[in-house]
Design a protein around this motif. Structure first.
Motif, mmCIF file in Angstrom:
data_model
loop_
_atom_site.group_PDB
_atom_site.id
_atom_site.type_symbol
_atom_site.label_atom_id
_atom_site.label_comp_id
_atom_site.label_asym_id
_atom_site.label_seq_id
_atom_site.Cartn_x
_atom_site.Cartn_y
_atom_site.Cartn_z
ATOM 1 N N MET A 145 40.402 29.405 52.190
ATOM 2 C CA MET A 145 39.034 29.917 52.138
ATOM 3 C C MET A 145 38.112 28.822 51.623
ATOM 4 N N ASN A 146 37.200 28.391 52.457
ATOM 5 C CA ASN A 146 36.244 27.345 52.100
ATOM 6 C C ASN A 146 34.823 27.897 52.096
ATOM 7 N N PHE B 292 39.048 44.149 57.652
ATOM 8 C CA PHE B 292 39.821 43.075 58.260
ATOM 9 C C PHE B 292 39.202 41.724 57.949
ATOM 10 N N VAL B 293 40.060 40.731 57.687
ATOM 11 C CA VAL B 293 39.598 39.366 57.439
ATOM 12 C C VAL B 293 40.141 38.418 58.507
ATOM 13 N N ALA B 294 41.462 38.401 58.676
ATOM 14 C CA ALA B 294 42.076 37.467 59.619
ATOM 15 C C ALA B 294 43.480 37.933 59.954
ATOM 16 N N GLY C 180 34.923 30.245 60.808
ATOM 17 C CA GLY C 180 34.423 28.913 60.521
ATOM 18 C C GLY C 180 34.585 28.501 59.074
ATOM 19 N N ARG C 181 34.879 29.447 58.194
ATOM 20 C CA ARG C 181 35.070 29.142 56.770
ATOM 21 C C ARG C 181 36.510 29.373 56.318
ATOM 22 N N PHE C 182 37.161 30.370 56.901
ATOM 23 C CA PHE C 182 38.536 30.710 56.523
ATOM 24 C C PHE C 182 39.493 30.290 57.634
#
Length: 123
Positions: free
Chosen positions: A83-84, A47-49, A66-68
């Motif tokens: 995605m940062n 899972f990512v988001a 906090g990054r995505f």
């Protein structure tokens, strides 16, 4: 039939950014929770988001928090993943998915999946 098509993957250096977009067709998009998962080489899909259909509540894996940023545009039937500060460990095939259930961290709750888009982060 329902189709989810991801785009926006590619090669980026560590610290860079990418924006993935998933376009849904033949789906009443606004009524579906949308998720992003990823599968790195030799690893299980994770899972990512996710973003809820009712109020756009979001949820993130700790590894990307906090990054995505996940967002959706119901008028365009799209869900995006900004995605940062990408890291080499973010390298994976990223999948878009759709679910009517709220246990969105569970892959088994998803009804539809895209074919994935490859993100490669070089060090």
């Amino acid at each position: 039939q329902v189709q989810l098509v991801e785009s926006g993957g590619g090669l980026v250096q560590a610290g860079g950014s990418l924006r993935l977009t998933c376009t849904a067709s033949r789906l009443t998009f606004r009524y579906w929770n949308m998720g992003w998962f990823r599968q790195a080489p030799g690893k299980e899909r994770e899972f990512v988001a996710a973003i809820r259909w009712t109020d756009s509540t979001t949820d993130y894996a700790d590894s990307v928090k906090g990054r995505f940023t996940i967002s959706r545009d119901n008028a365009k039937n799209t869900v995006s993943l900004q995605m940062n500060v990408l890291k080499p460990e973010d390298t994976a095939v990223y999948y878009c998915s759709a679910s009517v259930r709220d246990d969105w961290r569970n892959q088994g709750s998803y009804n539809y999946w895209g074919n994935g888009t490859l993100v490669t982060v070089s060090s």
